[in-house]
Structure formats: C-alpha cells, structure tokens
Write a protein that holds these residues in place. Sequence first.
Motif, PDB file in Angstrom:
ATOM      1  N   SER A   1       0.842  -1.199   0.000  1.00  0.00           N
ATOM      2  CA  SER A   1       0.000   0.000   0.000  1.00  0.00           C
ATOM      3  C   SER A   1       0.876   1.247   0.000  1.00  0.00           C
ATOM      4  CB  SER A   1      -0.910   0.004   1.231  1.00  0.00           C
ATOM      5  OG  SER A   1      -0.140   0.189   2.404  1.00  0.00           O
ATOM      6  N   GLY A   2       0.283   2.343  -0.447  1.00  0.00           N
ATOM      7  CA  GLY A   2       1.011   3.609  -0.477  1.00  0.00           C
ATOM      8  C   GLY A   2       1.465   4.035   0.899  1.00  0.00           C
ATOM      9  N   ARG A   3       0.636   3.792   1.907  1.00  0.00           N
ATOM     10  CA  ARG A   3       0.991   4.151   3.280  1.00  0.00           C
ATOM     11  C   ARG A   3       2.192   3.346   3.765  1.00  0.00           C
ATOM     12  NH1 ARG A   3      -3.068   4.911   8.190  1.00  0.00           N
ATOM     13  NH2 ARG A   3      -3.549   6.616   6.821  1.00  0.00           N
ATOM     14  N   ARG A   4       2.192   2.072   3.446  1.00  0.00           N
ATOM     15  CA  ARG A   4       3.301   1.219   3.890  1.00  0.00           C
ATOM     16  C   ARG A   4       4.599   1.595   3.181  1.00  0.00           C
ATOM     17  NH1 ARG A   4       3.566  -5.338   4.180  1.00  0.00           N
ATOM     18  NH2 ARG A   4       5.499  -5.396   5.361  1.00  0.00           N
ATOM     19  N   ILE A   5       4.513   1.891   1.889  1.00  0.00           N
ATOM     20  CA  ILE A   5       5.697   2.328   1.145  1.00  0.00           C
ATOM     21  C   ILE A   5       6.240   3.608   1.761  1.00  0.00           C
ATOM     22  CG2 ILE A   5       6.519   3.221  -1.063  1.00  0.00           C
ATOM     23  CD1 ILE A   5       4.483   1.350  -2.430  1.00  0.00           C
ATOM     24  N   CYS A   6       5.341   4.519   2.080  1.00  0.00           N
ATOM     25  CA  CYS A   6       5.755   5.802   2.645  1.00  0.00           C
ATOM     26  C   CYS A   6       6.422   5.613   4.006  1.00  0.00           C
ATOM     27  CB  CYS A   6       4.541   6.713   2.756  1.00  0.00           C
ATOM     28  SG  CYS A   6       4.918   8.341   3.385  1.00  0.00           S
TER      29      CYS A   6
END
Length: 135
Positions: free
Chosen positions: A37-42
């Motif tokens: 997910s984008g949150r996890r990548i961030c």
Amino acid sequence: ATLSIAYLPYIARVVRGAALRERSLPYVSALGMLGMSGRRICLRHLVPNLLPLVLVQATTSFGYTMLDVAAFSFIGLGTQPPTAEWGLMVANGSPGILSGRPEQALYAGLVIVVFVVACNLLGGELSRRLRGEDR
C-alpha cells in the motif's frame, strides 16, 4: 517556538522536493507492483530515506534560528534584562565600543558567529556521514 514555525516552510520545501524525487525512483514502483500500500511504502521506505535530510536541515536551521533570536534581543524585541542572552549582551556592550571597551560586544558577537558556523559545519558533516561519503 515562533521562529521554529517560521522556519518550517523552508524545511518542508526541501523535504517535499526530495520526497517527490524519491517517489519517482523505480523501487517505489516495484513495491507498488508487489502489492504494498502507499501508506506502507511511505512509512517503511520513504520516511527512513528522508529522515537524514530532515535532520541535516533542522541542524543547519537551528544556527540561523539562534542568529534570529540574538537579532531580536539586540533590537529589544527578545528577552529582557536580567536574562542573559547573546544579542542582549551585544546591545548592552555596544556603548562601550565608542569608549574604547569593546570586549563585551565583541565576545558576545564572536560567540554568536562561532555557534552559527558550528551548526553549519555539524549539518554538513551529518550530511556527508548519512550519505556515506568519505572525506
């Protein structure tokens, strides 16, 4: 506290540019293709890669913030006597310059300069070390 809010846009602008550059790197696309997910990548990749930049920018900005604090105290908008503050010491010692006793203003001003230069050198050294460069 007020000066830290005033310097926040400068740090945010640098971090934003670095984040946009980092986000466009191939590994971020690959992580997205793997289903992250984008949150996890961030949180897992972008923030740790940007943290050294934030640390360096904060260290460098701290010296300039202290210079601003001294300037405000010098013109009478900062701390008031009997509180000891570098800008106030320069202001209190400035009449002594004309009477041939510049020591107080000179020493306080010298300490301000040394502190700001030390913060800049520390920021530069942190930048080199966190990037893994050798001298």
